[in-house]
Design a protein around this motif. Structure first.
Motif, short mmCIF file in Angstrom:
data_model
loop_
_atom_site.label_atom_id
_atom_site.label_comp_id
_atom_site.label_asym_id
_atom_site.label_seq_id
_atom_site.Cartn_x
_atom_site.Cartn_y
_atom_site.Cartn_z
N GLU A 1 0.81 -1.22 0.00
CA GLU A 1 0.00 0.00 0.00
C GLU A 1 0.84 1.27 0.00
OE1 GLU A 1 -3.94 1.78 2.29
OE2 GLU A 1 -3.01 -0.08 2.96
N TYR A 2 1.91 1.27 0.81
CA TYR A 2 2.68 2.50 0.98
C TYR A 2 4.10 2.42 0.44
CZ TYR A 2 -1.15 3.39 4.23
OH TYR A 2 -2.39 3.55 4.79
N GLY A 3 4.50 1.25 -0.01
CA GLY A 3 5.86 1.11 -0.53
C GLY A 3 6.83 0.76 0.58
N LEU A 4 7.94 0.14 0.18
CA LEU A 4 8.93 -0.31 1.17
C LEU A 4 9.42 0.83 2.03
CD1 LEU A 4 10.83 -2.42 2.36
CD2 LEU A 4 12.35 -2.08 0.43
N TYR A 5 9.67 1.98 1.41
CA TYR A 5 10.23 3.11 2.15
C TYR A 5 9.16 4.03 2.73
CZ TYR A 5 14.52 1.48 0.04
OH TYR A 5 15.57 0.69 -0.33
N ILE B 1 10.77 -3.19 -6.40
CA ILE B 1 11.29 -2.32 -5.35
C ILE B 1 12.80 -2.28 -5.44
CG2 ILE B 1 11.67 -2.16 -2.87
CD1 ILE B 1 8.82 -2.87 -2.45
N GLU B 2 13.32 -1.09 -5.50
CA GLU B 2 14.77 -0.98 -5.54
C GLU B 2 15.35 -1.23 -4.16
OE1 GLU B 2 16.77 2.65 -6.03
OE2 GLU B 2 15.28 3.86 -5.03
#
Lengths: 214, 214
Positions: free
Chosen positions: A33-37, A118-119
């Motif tokens: 939902e919010y991204g890894l970071y 995801i980087e």
DNA sequence: ACAGATTACCGATCATCGATCACTTATCAA
DNA sequence: TTGATAAGTGATCGATGATCGGTAATCTGT
């Protein structure tokens, strides 16, 4: 009086490894939902209902949580491909096999994003296990091997004869990844109707894999 | 005695807007090498030779630096496409036009990563300007429009007649993005020889755009 | 030559981040 | 009952993105 606790740890007996699963489930949902970071370890801990340091009893780092989700996503994809890819004698059969990959990505955008989009550190994709991607034990290579074998199968039947099967497999993979990653990453783009877009895309890729001309 | 400085600010007269360019150049290089989240504002400032708060005199946030690089990358891509895409009467001409996109990405992996592959806030791609991606003024849509028009051109000539041109353009775009993003993100993968891979890929996509059968 | 305004910049500081530490509590085996 | 172990916590660390008040250099008008 540090370390005082008023809640009771271990709600039920033998909660052992279930906490780990709770953490992974919460992390998968939040990362998607919010991204890894965009998700902190404190957010994950709060979603699970534990304190933040507790996460580090089950994982060495936040990246390791992502790496575990990454590895699981690959295993799930590989399982689906092994079950679904069968005869590849007709264009429709090849297209159906390719759809397994695309449908997996679109049905599990959280997992796909964690696995492919995801980087990680140093701008590289986060990889669980050995860092050398040429090692076939790296998650993802098994999934790609299934595609590679399918293309080799077609080649043995005299289809797609003009192209190197390895190159063709990589092109097809890129074609599938491109559509999945763009559909996931750019939901606001004025895409064509998804079913028609995906169906046409896999038919296009399948046709290229099977064409007899150079 | 806070705020004391022994170095001299403004090394040369009229250094005004050049600092901004220095910051962008350093950020582009560092983001490309270590990733957006692997580079701190202090790293950028150190590379430029200024203090960290100085960055905020030129940009409102770290994300705004990335957004500016994103917008510039799109403008550069669009300029190349406008110059390079001409006649699309033969398969080779179509393939050459598609190669412009792929070559741009491979020659400018830093910019391409920043523009297309870095997850922004809330897991969305960072976008400069309006957040509504259906707005054609959003960077990237102009680049896609060039591709869309090329496909429509082919359609008008009676090629690729079986498919909706819009859908076809999106499929082709996905096919190009997939190869570029995977080549950039997974340099350790045992890829086929790059030139042959790219040439075969664009020929495949061009052939799909021009095929007459359904 | 001088005074005020502007430009360009910096040190200190804030809340938050991932991660580590010493410590406490609950459970179970001997 | 006692010791060991599993499970979890509050406090804290260095680093991060961002903000603040203040300083030095330059420019402008007289």
């Amino acid at each position: 009086m540090p370390g005082t606790l008023h809640r009771s740890p271990r709600k039920a007996k033998g909660a052992g490894a279930e906490r780990r699963e709770e953490i992974l489930a919460a992390a998968l949902r939040l990362f998607g939902e919010y991204g890894l970071y965009g998700v902190s370890t404190r957010h994950i801990a709060q979603a699970v209902g534990v304190s933040q340091p507790t996460l580090y009893a089950y994982f060495a780092s936040k990246d390791e949580i992502a790496a575990e989700l990454h590895a699981r996503a690959f295993r799930e994809l590989e399982a689906r491909l092994k079950l679904g890819v069968r005869d590849v004698d007709t264009l429709e059969a090849v297209a159906a096999s390719l759809r397994i990959y695309i449908d997996f990505g679109l049905e599990n955008p959280d997992a796909y994003r964690v696995a492919f989009m995801i980087e990680g550190p140093h701008g590289r994709v986060a990889v669980a296990g050995p860092a050398d991607e040429s090692d076939v034990s790296v998650p993802g290579h098994t999934a790609f091997d299934i595609l590679r074998r399918m293309i080799a199968d077609l080649h043995a039947r005299g289809l797609g004869a003009g192209d190197d099967p390895e190159r063709m497999a990589q092109s097809i993979w890129a074609g599938m990844h491109g559509l999945v990653s763009l559909l996931i990453a750019r939901p606001g783009f004025p895409w064509a109707e998804r079913e028609a877009l995906v169906a046409g895309h896999v038919r296009m890729l399948a046709a290229m894999a099977m064409r007899r001309d150079g």
